[in-house]
Motif scaffolding. Structure first.
Motif, short mmCIF file in Angstrom:
data_model
loop_
_atom_site.label_atom_id
_atom_site.label_comp_id
_atom_site.label_asym_id
_atom_site.label_seq_id
_atom_site.Cartn_x
_atom_site.Cartn_y
_atom_site.Cartn_z
N UNK A 94 0.86 -1.18 0.00
CA UNK A 94 0.00 0.00 0.00
C UNK A 94 0.89 1.24 0.00
N UNK A 95 0.94 1.92 -1.14
CA UNK A 95 1.83 3.08 -1.29
C UNK A 95 1.03 4.37 -1.39
N UNK A 96 -0.15 4.41 -0.77
CA UNK A 96 -1.02 5.58 -0.87
C UNK A 96 -0.34 6.85 -0.38
N UNK A 97 0.52 6.72 0.64
CA UNK A 97 1.19 7.90 1.17
C UNK A 97 2.55 8.13 0.53
N UNK A 98 2.86 7.39 -0.55
CA UNK A 98 4.15 7.52 -1.23
C UNK A 98 4.02 8.01 -2.67
N UNK A 99 2.93 7.66 -3.34
CA UNK A 99 2.80 8.00 -4.76
C UNK A 99 2.54 9.50 -4.93
N UNK A 100 2.96 10.06 -6.06
CA UNK A 100 2.66 11.47 -6.32
C UNK A 100 1.20 11.68 -6.67
N UNK A 101 0.80 12.93 -6.74
CA UNK A 101 -0.60 13.25 -7.07
C UNK A 101 -1.02 12.62 -8.38
N UNK A 102 -0.12 12.58 -9.35
CA UNK A 102 -0.45 12.07 -10.68
C UNK A 102 -0.95 10.63 -10.65
N UNK A 103 -0.47 9.84 -9.68
CA UNK A 103 -0.86 8.42 -9.63
C UNK A 103 -2.36 8.25 -9.44
N UNK A 104 -2.98 9.19 -8.74
CA UNK A 104 -4.42 9.09 -8.48
C UNK A 104 -5.24 9.40 -9.73
N UNK A 105 -4.57 9.77 -10.82
CA UNK A 105 -5.28 10.03 -12.08
C UNK A 105 -5.11 8.86 -13.05
N UNK A 106 -4.73 7.70 -12.53
CA UNK A 106 -4.45 6.55 -13.39
C UNK A 106 -5.65 6.13 -14.23
N UNK A 107 -6.85 6.40 -13.76
CA UNK A 107 -8.05 5.99 -14.49
C UNK A 107 -8.54 7.06 -15.47
#
Length: 581
Positions: A94-107
């Protein structure tokens, strides 16, 4: 003080870990704020540069996706010897607190123009989803898509009034009203006030940064693709995590705390000065930064604070002069970096908003055969020339798409060809153009779909231009002599929102300043391969990269909006590779 570290996972060394030592008393210690390095194959790293730090002033952190720091084991300090520390990491999925903002736009699909518009334009001022956007999106959990879409659309429509009332700090920060301010609490920008006729026009869809079509497709994309749970993110769902690193064991990153609280958006290097020069746009001042102590010396722009100046883009010329565009006063200034004497050139016209100076293949301010420099006027969609000797200014209207107004075209970056006869420019609305400075006529125009967003650009010594396509997450290479596209290079993270590119003449590489990924990308045009240089801080929003032409070091600043929420740092990257003489 040197720090010698060893990084282990289950007792075995781990390579490629970004290790940062932060001096929590850097101001008192005359130190940089932090120094960072990357572990070698044996898991070792040496951090240098916090000369005056005391052991109890230090804070360590590590970054490598899929691993978290669990234990720090410090050795006993010995006078005259480096500090030693063993850092023990553990794997995590679980890397939720590690990924950059851009990762949350994967979809967000690559073929959805609304999704590309959000990735390029919204993330062109603040990271997306920022923490504020994440909180807003979380509040929509449980709503159907149609209702979520209406909420996003309503938030966008009400942005003007809420920004005017200085109340709303919500989800989409760079929408129509707040685009005219540094934050919800700050005055109107660009020499305007709420009674100015241009202000009223910019509050309406037809004249603003975002028109009605963009408002609609942006709200739809946010409702359809942005999730509402930001607590869980699997490492496997972020393919960019496998991107090769653009680092060596000799790579060093140094952060300098500017203690500004404003918009320290750009920095410039010149061989004529021992200082780095940077701007604080919202503070109406520039600074010269001493890299040996980490201290900036602030200098007010002439005319401030009585009259806002808005120092925006800063670049050096080959004679050691520093050129700064002044957005608020519709002017440009030249500062002699040796004598610190100023000359301000007004006269570009009301609401012209001087933006970028055109640069050459080594990123120096370029002058044509008549000795004129060229710059973009984003407020009026014009290119302008300036004769520095006489102050004479000429302005040339640039094209825009059918039914579009000047400000929405967003004339942005520009470069000059080697023969000093052509200027190439970008418009955020989707145009890359070429202009003959001798005839005063447009001689090329490339059009891109909505949401592509050509941002800042660079040019090499063969007049190939490289353009950051923020929305698409690619870099365009275009041969201006042949008049054809050479390549379009996809970045490892297509939602990283590349803001600017810099041609590295000695390395013959392109450095890509990502605004949404806390990273710099290295692109080799000869092979098409990319690698990533992770940065040591969240919200490491980049708008430019300059190069020390002597050492090859990279310089940039974190330039996130809104102001007051930082981070405000100047950053030096010692790449750590071999450079040819």
């Amino acid at each position: 003080m040197d720090i010698q570290g060893s990084v282990l996972v289950a007792g075995k060394p781990l390579a490629g870990v970004l290790v940062t030592a932060e001096d929590r008393e850097s101001g008192a210690n005359d130190n940089p704020a932090s120094v960072s390095g990357f572990t070698d194959a044996e898991g070792r790293v040496t951090l240098r540069g916090l000369t005056n730090a005391r052991p109890h002033d230090l804070a360590l952190r590590t970054h490598k996706l899929g691993y978290r720091l669990e234990v720090q084991e410090w050795g006993t300090p010995t006078a005259g010897q480096p500090l030693t520390v063993t850092l023990r990491l553990a794997a995590t999925d679980n890397v939720a607190d590690q990924v950059p903002a851009s990762a949350w736009m994967a979809k967000f699909p690559l073929d959805d123009r609304g999704a590309r518009f959000v990735a390029g334009q919204c993330a062109g001022c603040h990271q997306l989803p920022s923490r504020q956007v994440q909180r807003f999106a979380t509040s929509l959990a449980g709503l159907g898509q149609a209702e979520r879409q209406e909420r996003w659309t309503e938030a966008t429509r009400q942005e003007n009034e809420r920004a005017k009332e200085r109340v709303w700090r919500g989800a989409v920060q760079l929408m129509r009203g707040l685009a005219l301010r540094f934050s919800a609490d700050s005055p109107v920008r660009w020499g305007l006030n709420e009674s100015h006729p241009e202000y009223a026009k910019l509050q309406t869809a037809d004249f603003s940064v975002f028109n009605q079509e963009e408002e609609a497709i942006g709200a739809t994309a946010l409702a359809r693709y942005l999730g509402s749970d930001f607590t869980t993110f699997r490492l496997a769902d972020y393919p960019a995590a496998t991107t090769p690193l653009a680092v060596t064991p000799n790579t060093r990153i140094t952060e300098y705390d500017l203690h500004a609280g404003g918009w320290t958006r750009e920095i410039a290097w010149t061989p004529a000065s021992n200082y780095l020069w940077l701007v604080d746009d919202s503070g109406n001042r520039i600074a010269k930064l001493d890299p040996t102590t980490g201290r900036p010396h602030w200098i007010a722009v002439p005319g401030a604070p009585q009259h806002p100046q808005g120092p925006h883009t800063i670049n050096a010329d080959r004679d050691g002069n520093i050129w700064v565009t002044l957005e608020e006063s519709y002017s440009i200034a030249k500062i002699d970096s040796k004598t610190e004497q100023w000359r301000v050139y007004p006269g570009f016209g009301d609401f012209s908003i001087a933006h970028d100076t055109c640069v050459d293949n080594e990123r120096y301010v370029a002058f044509d055969a008549k000795g004129r420099l060229w710059l973009t006027l984003i407020g009026q969609n014009q290119l302008a020339s300036l004769d520095p000797a006489t102050g004479e200014i000429q302005r040339f209207p640039m094209p825009h798409k059918d039914g579009e107004v000047a400000f929405h075209a967003a004339l942005y970056g520009c470069v000059m060809s080697a023969d000093r006869k052509h200027v190439w420019f970008t418009q955020l609305n989707g145009i890359v153009g070429g202009f003959d400075v001798e005839s005063g006529k447009l001689d090329a125009s490339l059009s891109f779909p909505l949401g592509t967003i050509p941002h800042r650009m660079a040019i090499d010594d063969h007049d190939v231009i490289y353009v950051a396509l923020s929305g698409d997450g690619t870099v365009l290479a275009y041969d201006t002599h042949a008049g054809k596209e050479v390549a379009r290079y996809p970045l490892p993270d297509r939602n990283s929102s590349p803001y600017a590119v810099t041609w590295d003449q000695r390395r013959r590489l392109v450095w890509v300043a990502a605004s949404n990924a806390d990273a710099i990308y290295r692109l080799d045009p000869a092979t098409g391969k990319t690698a990533v240089l992770p940065l040591p801080r969240e919200r490491a929003f980049l708008r430019m990269i300059d190069i020390d032409r002597k050492t090859g070091d990279l310089w940039t600043t974190y330039a996130h909006l809104p102001i007051g929420r930082g981070p405000n740092y100047a950053v030096k990257i010692e790449v750590g590779d071999f450079l040819p003489k």
